[in-house]
Design a protein around this motif. Structure first.
Motif, mmCIF file in Angstrom:
data_model
loop_
_atom_site.group_PDB
_atom_site.id
_atom_site.type_symbol
_atom_site.label_atom_id
_atom_site.label_comp_id
_atom_site.label_asym_id
_atom_site.label_seq_id
_atom_site.Cartn_x
_atom_site.Cartn_y
_atom_site.Cartn_z
ATOM 1 N N THR A 209 6.718 89.885 -14.089
ATOM 2 C CA THR A 209 6.560 91.225 -14.658
ATOM 3 C C THR A 209 7.310 91.272 -15.994
ATOM 4 O O THR A 209 8.217 90.464 -16.222
ATOM 5 N N PRO A 210 6.962 92.209 -16.850
ATOM 6 C CA PRO A 210 7.696 92.344 -18.113
ATOM 7 C C PRO A 210 9.200 92.562 -17.890
ATOM 8 O O PRO A 210 10.025 92.047 -18.637
ATOM 9 N N VAL A 211 9.554 93.303 -16.857
ATOM 10 C CA VAL A 211 10.965 93.553 -16.549
ATOM 11 C C VAL A 211 11.661 92.248 -16.162
ATOM 12 O O VAL A 211 12.771 91.960 -16.606
ATOM 13 N N LYS B 278 10.720 89.167 -16.980
ATOM 14 C CA LYS B 278 10.807 88.319 -18.176
ATOM 15 C C LYS B 278 11.993 88.727 -19.033
ATOM 16 O O LYS B 278 12.774 87.890 -19.492
ATOM 17 N N LYS B 279 12.149 90.042 -19.228
ATOM 18 C CA LYS B 279 13.256 90.539 -20.037
ATOM 19 C C LYS B 279 14.597 90.182 -19.389
ATOM 20 O O LYS B 279 15.546 89.793 -20.080
ATOM 21 N N ALA B 280 14.680 90.285 -18.071
ATOM 22 C CA ALA B 280 15.923 89.965 -17.357
ATOM 23 C C ALA B 280 16.288 88.495 -17.533
ATOM 24 O O ALA B 280 17.444 88.167 -17.799
ATOM 25 N N VAL B 281 15.325 87.605 -17.409
ATOM 26 C CA VAL B 281 15.586 86.170 -17.560
ATOM 27 C C VAL B 281 16.040 85.865 -18.978
ATOM 28 O O VAL B 281 17.032 85.165 -19.181
ATOM 29 N N LEU B 282 15.335 86.389 -19.953
ATOM 30 C CA LEU B 282 15.690 86.112 -21.347
ATOM 31 C C LEU B 282 17.040 86.716 -21.710
ATOM 32 O O LEU B 282 17.829 86.108 -22.430
ATOM 33 N N SER B 283 17.333 87.886 -21.181
ATOM 34 C CA SER B 283 18.618 88.528 -21.441
ATOM 35 C C SER B 283 19.757 87.736 -20.804
ATOM 36 O O SER B 283 20.789 87.486 -21.441
ATOM 37 N N LEU B 284 19.581 87.318 -19.560
ATOM 38 C CA LEU B 284 20.603 86.519 -18.873
ATOM 39 C C LEU B 284 20.807 85.196 -19.597
ATOM 40 O O LEU B 284 21.935 84.754 -19.808
ATOM 41 N N HIS B 285 19.718 84.581 -20.013
ATOM 42 C CA HIS B 285 19.812 83.312 -20.739
ATOM 43 C C HIS B 285 20.558 83.506 -22.060
ATOM 44 O O HIS B 285 21.409 82.703 -22.426
ATOM 45 N N ALA B 286 20.283 84.591 -22.755
ATOM 46 C CA ALA B 286 20.941 84.856 -24.038
ATOM 47 C C ALA B 286 22.448 85.065 -23.853
ATOM 48 O O ALA B 286 23.244 84.628 -24.676
ATOM 49 N N ARG B 287 22.835 85.707 -22.745
ATOM 50 C CA ARG B 287 24.262 85.969 -22.506
ATOM 51 C C ARG B 287 25.003 84.773 -21.943
ATOM 52 O O ARG B 287 26.183 84.599 -22.217
ATOM 53 N N THR B 288 24.357 83.957 -21.122
ATOM 54 C CA THR B 288 25.084 82.914 -20.396
ATOM 55 C C THR B 288 24.628 81.500 -20.701
ATOM 56 O O THR B 288 25.306 80.546 -20.342
ATOM 57 N N GLY B 289 23.452 81.346 -21.298
ATOM 58 C CA GLY B 289 22.914 80.002 -21.459
ATOM 59 C C GLY B 289 22.264 79.528 -20.171
ATOM 60 O O GLY B 289 22.058 78.338 -19.988
ATOM 61 N N LEU B 290 21.957 80.431 -19.292
ATOM 62 C CA LEU B 290 21.383 80.230 -17.956
ATOM 63 C C LEU B 290 21.481 78.816 -17.403
ATOM 64 O O LEU B 290 22.162 78.599 -16.433
ATOM 65 N N VAL B 291 20.847 77.836 -18.003
ATOM 66 C CA VAL B 291 20.836 76.495 -17.423
ATOM 67 C C VAL B 291 22.111 75.712 -17.674
ATOM 68 O O VAL B 291 22.344 74.691 -17.039
ATOM 69 N N THR B 292 22.962 76.175 -18.581
ATOM 70 C CA THR B 292 24.212 75.467 -18.847
ATOM 71 C C THR B 292 25.429 76.251 -18.374
ATOM 72 O O THR B 292 26.540 75.741 -18.427
ATOM 73 N N ALA B 293 25.215 77.461 -17.899
ATOM 74 C CA ALA B 293 26.333 78.294 -17.454
ATOM 75 C C ALA B 293 26.909 77.755 -16.150
ATOM 76 O O ALA B 293 26.201 77.150 -15.347
#
Length: 69
Positions: free
Chosen positions: A34-36, A38-53
């Motif tokens: 969902t758009p929500v 997608k936004k959550a994943v991209l936002s989390l990735h932007a704040r934490t680096g998701l795969v490297t956090a």
């Protein structure tokens, strides 16, 4: 694919991780999220680096958003 599946995939599949890291927006756009979500994943990735956090940083960010995992 739901968000939990997405996170598991990028942590377990090296090719998926590289694709996500190279262009997160393009990667999530091709998924059926969902758009929500997608936004959550991209936002989390932007704040934490998701795969490297580390687990602590992810837990601190995911805690308030735990409902989507």
């Amino acid at each position: 694919m739901n968000l939990a599946d997405l996170v598991q995939t990028i942590f377990r599949d090296e090719s998926a991780r590289r694709d996500f890291e190279a262009n997160p927006e393009a990667y999530v756009t091709k998924l059926e999220l969902t758009p929500v979500d997608k936004k959550a994943v991209l936002s989390l990735h932007a704040r934490t680096g998701l795969v490297t956090a580390d687990g602590v940083s992810l837990q601190s960010q995911i805690g308030p958003m735990g409902g989507w995992f």
